[in-house]
Design a protein around this motif. Sequence first.
Motif, PDB file in Angstrom:
ATOM      1  N   LEU A 298      38.282  34.800  41.475  1.00 41.10           N
ATOM      2  CA  LEU A 298      39.421  35.448  42.133  1.00 41.10           C
ATOM      3  C   LEU A 298      39.649  34.880  43.527  1.00 41.10           C
ATOM      4  O   LEU A 298      40.785  34.623  43.928  1.00 41.10           O
ATOM      5  N   ASN A 299      38.578  34.678  44.270  1.00 41.83           N
ATOM      6  CA  ASN A 299      38.690  34.112  45.611  1.00 41.83           C
ATOM      7  C   ASN A 299      39.332  32.734  45.560  1.00 41.83           C
ATOM      8  O   ASN A 299      40.223  32.419  46.341  1.00 41.83           O
ATOM      9  N   SER A 300      38.908  31.916  44.622  1.00 42.70           N
ATOM     10  CA  SER A 300      39.459  30.576  44.465  1.00 42.70           C
ATOM     11  C   SER A 300      40.934  30.627  44.071  1.00 42.70           C
ATOM     12  O   SER A 300      41.761  29.883  44.614  1.00 42.70           O
ATOM     13  N   ALA A 301      41.271  31.500  43.143  1.00 38.05           N
ATOM     14  CA  ALA A 301      42.662  31.608  42.685  1.00 38.05           C
ATOM     15  C   ALA A 301      43.573  32.063  43.814  1.00 38.05           C
ATOM     16  O   ALA A 301      44.661  31.512  44.015  1.00 38.05           O
ATOM     17  N   PHE A 302      43.139  33.080  44.581  1.00 39.88           N
ATOM     18  CA  PHE A 302      43.965  33.566  45.677  1.00 39.88           C
ATOM     19  C   PHE A 302      44.068  32.536  46.801  1.00 39.88           C
ATOM     20  O   PHE A 302      45.092  32.440  47.472  1.00 39.88           O
ATOM     21  N   ALA A 303      43.025  31.753  47.020  1.00 37.97           N
ATOM     22  CA  ALA A 303      43.061  30.723  48.063  1.00 37.97           C
ATOM     23  C   ALA A 303      44.095  29.655  47.721  1.00 37.97           C
ATOM     24  O   ALA A 303      44.797  29.155  48.600  1.00 37.97           O
ATOM     25  N   ARG A 304      44.219  29.323  46.445  1.00 39.32           N
ATOM     26  CA  ARG A 304      45.209  28.317  46.026  1.00 39.32           C
ATOM     27  C   ARG A 304      46.636  28.829  46.174  1.00 39.32           C
ATOM     28  O   ARG A 304      47.562  28.048  46.320  1.00 39.32           O
ATOM     29  N   LEU A 305      46.825  30.138  46.128  1.00 41.57           N
ATOM     30  CA  LEU A 305      48.170  30.707  46.240  1.00 41.57           C
ATOM     31  C   LEU A 305      48.695  30.659  47.669  1.00 41.57           C
ATOM     32  O   LEU A 305      49.880  30.843  47.895  1.00 41.57           O
TER      33      LEU A 305
ATOM     34  N   LEU B  35      23.989  45.418  29.630  1.00 38.66           N
ATOM     35  CA  LEU B  35      23.864  44.028  30.086  1.00 38.66           C
ATOM     36  C   LEU B  35      23.894  43.955  31.619  1.00 38.66           C
ATOM     37  O   LEU B  35      24.686  43.240  32.216  1.00 38.66           O
ATOM     38  N   GLN B  36      22.991  44.681  32.295  1.00 40.42           N
ATOM     39  CA  GLN B  36      23.010  44.800  33.756  1.00 40.42           C
ATOM     40  C   GLN B  36      22.914  43.450  34.478  1.00 40.42           C
ATOM     41  O   GLN B  36      23.692  43.181  35.386  1.00 40.42           O
ATOM     42  N   ASP B  37      21.947  42.607  34.073  1.00 42.56           N
ATOM     43  CA  ASP B  37      21.820  41.295  34.726  1.00 42.56           C
ATOM     44  C   ASP B  37      23.058  40.460  34.490  1.00 42.56           C
ATOM     45  O   ASP B  37      23.575  39.815  35.415  1.00 42.56           O
ATOM     46  N   PHE B  38      23.498  40.479  33.266  1.00 46.02           N
ATOM     47  CA  PHE B  38      24.702  39.738  32.920  1.00 46.02           C
ATOM     48  C   PHE B  38      25.898  40.281  33.711  1.00 46.02           C
ATOM     49  O   PHE B  38      26.733  39.517  34.197  1.00 46.02           O
ATOM     50  N   GLN B  39      25.923  41.593  33.883  1.00 45.83           N
ATOM     51  CA  GLN B  39      27.023  42.220  34.614  1.00 45.83           C
ATOM     52  C   GLN B  39      27.050  41.735  36.072  1.00 45.83           C
ATOM     53  O   GLN B  39      28.120  41.438  36.601  1.00 45.83           O
ATOM     54  N   ARG B  40      25.891  41.647  36.708  1.00 52.54           N
ATOM     55  CA  ARG B  40      25.844  41.157  38.091  1.00 52.54           C
ATOM     56  C   ARG B  40      26.326  39.708  38.167  1.00 52.54           C
ATOM     57  O   ARG B  40      27.073  39.346  39.079  1.00 52.54           O
ATOM     58  N   ASP B  41      25.905  38.894  37.215  1.00 51.37           N
ATOM     59  CA  ASP B  41      26.362  37.505  37.193  1.00 51.37           C
ATOM     60  C   ASP B  41      27.870  37.424  36.965  1.00 51.37           C
ATOM     61  O   ASP B  41      28.569  36.625  37.598  1.00 51.37           O
ATOM     62  N   VAL B  42      28.354  38.243  36.051  1.00 49.05           N
ATOM     63  CA  VAL B  42      29.785  38.259  35.765  1.00 49.05           C
ATOM     64  C   VAL B  42      30.566  38.688  37.016  1.00 49.05           C
ATOM     65  O   VAL B  42      31.595  38.104  37.346  1.00 49.05           O
ATOM     66  N   GLU B  43      30.058  39.690  37.731  1.00 44.30           N
ATOM     67  CA  GLU B  43      30.736  40.155  38.948  1.00 44.30           C
ATOM     68  C   GLU B  43      30.810  39.037  39.988  1.00 44.30           C
ATOM     69  O   GLU B  43      31.855  38.818  40.605  1.00 44.30           O
ATOM     70  N   LYS B  44      29.705  38.309  40.170  1.00 41.89           N
ATOM     71  CA  LYS B  44      29.708  37.182  41.102  1.00 41.89           C
ATOM     72  C   LYS B  44      30.707  36.117  40.669  1.00 41.89           C
ATOM     73  O   LYS B  44      31.444  35.567  41.491  1.00 41.89           O
ATOM     74  N   ASN B  45      30.735  35.839  39.376  1.00 46.29           N
ATOM     75  CA  ASN B  45      31.669  34.833  38.866  1.00 46.29           C
ATOM     76  C   ASN B  45      33.121  35.287  39.005  1.00 46.29           C
ATOM     77  O   ASN B  45      33.997  34.495  39.361  1.00 46.29           O
ATOM     78  N   PHE B  46      33.376  36.562  38.717  1.00 45.68           N
ATOM     79  CA  PHE B  46      34.731  37.090  38.895  1.00 45.68           C
ATOM     80  C   PHE B  46      35.158  36.977  40.359  1.00 45.68           C
ATOM     81  O   PHE B  46      36.276  36.580  40.665  1.00 45.68           O
ATOM     82  N   ARG B  47      34.242  37.351  41.258  1.00 44.01           N
ATOM     83  CA  ARG B  47      34.557  37.296  42.686  1.00 44.01           C
ATOM     84  C   ARG B  47      34.892  35.865  43.105  1.00 44.01           C
ATOM     85  O   ARG B  47      35.878  35.624  43.798  1.00 44.01           O
ATOM     86  N   ALA B  48      34.076  34.906  42.688  1.00 52.10           N
ATOM     87  CA  ALA B  48      34.304  33.502  43.052  1.00 52.10           C
ATOM     88  C   ALA B  48      35.611  32.982  42.445  1.00 52.10           C
ATOM     89  O   ALA B  48      36.386  32.291  43.111  1.00 52.10           O
TER      90      ALA B  48
END
Length: 94
Positions: free
Chosen positions: A37-44, A22-35
């Motif tokens: 995680l970034n949002s969660a850490f920013a709230r902390l 699922l390469q395309d899906f994997q790239r999308d998932v990575e972008k979503n994970f990054r966003a």
Amino acid sequence: MIEPKILDDLARKLADSVPRGLQDFQRDVEKNFRATLNSAFARLDLVTREEFDVQQAVLARTRMKLEALETQVVELEVQAGLRKESQKPLEEQT
């Protein structure tokens, strides 16, 4: 804030757990994970280790200066006859 490289590595590791077919899906998932995680850490409202170490050093210097000033005040009170030499400073009496 958390370094972007750490977030990228964490997002990549999470995305790597997705099946390879699922390469395309994997790239999308990575972008979503990054966003996410970034949002969660920013709230902390986290600080970097460097910022923490700097503030810790400032606090240590301030504490040393405060203790020196407390000693100086006690010495001046003794000289002025407002305190006996054997008396402890107020914060030590409690």
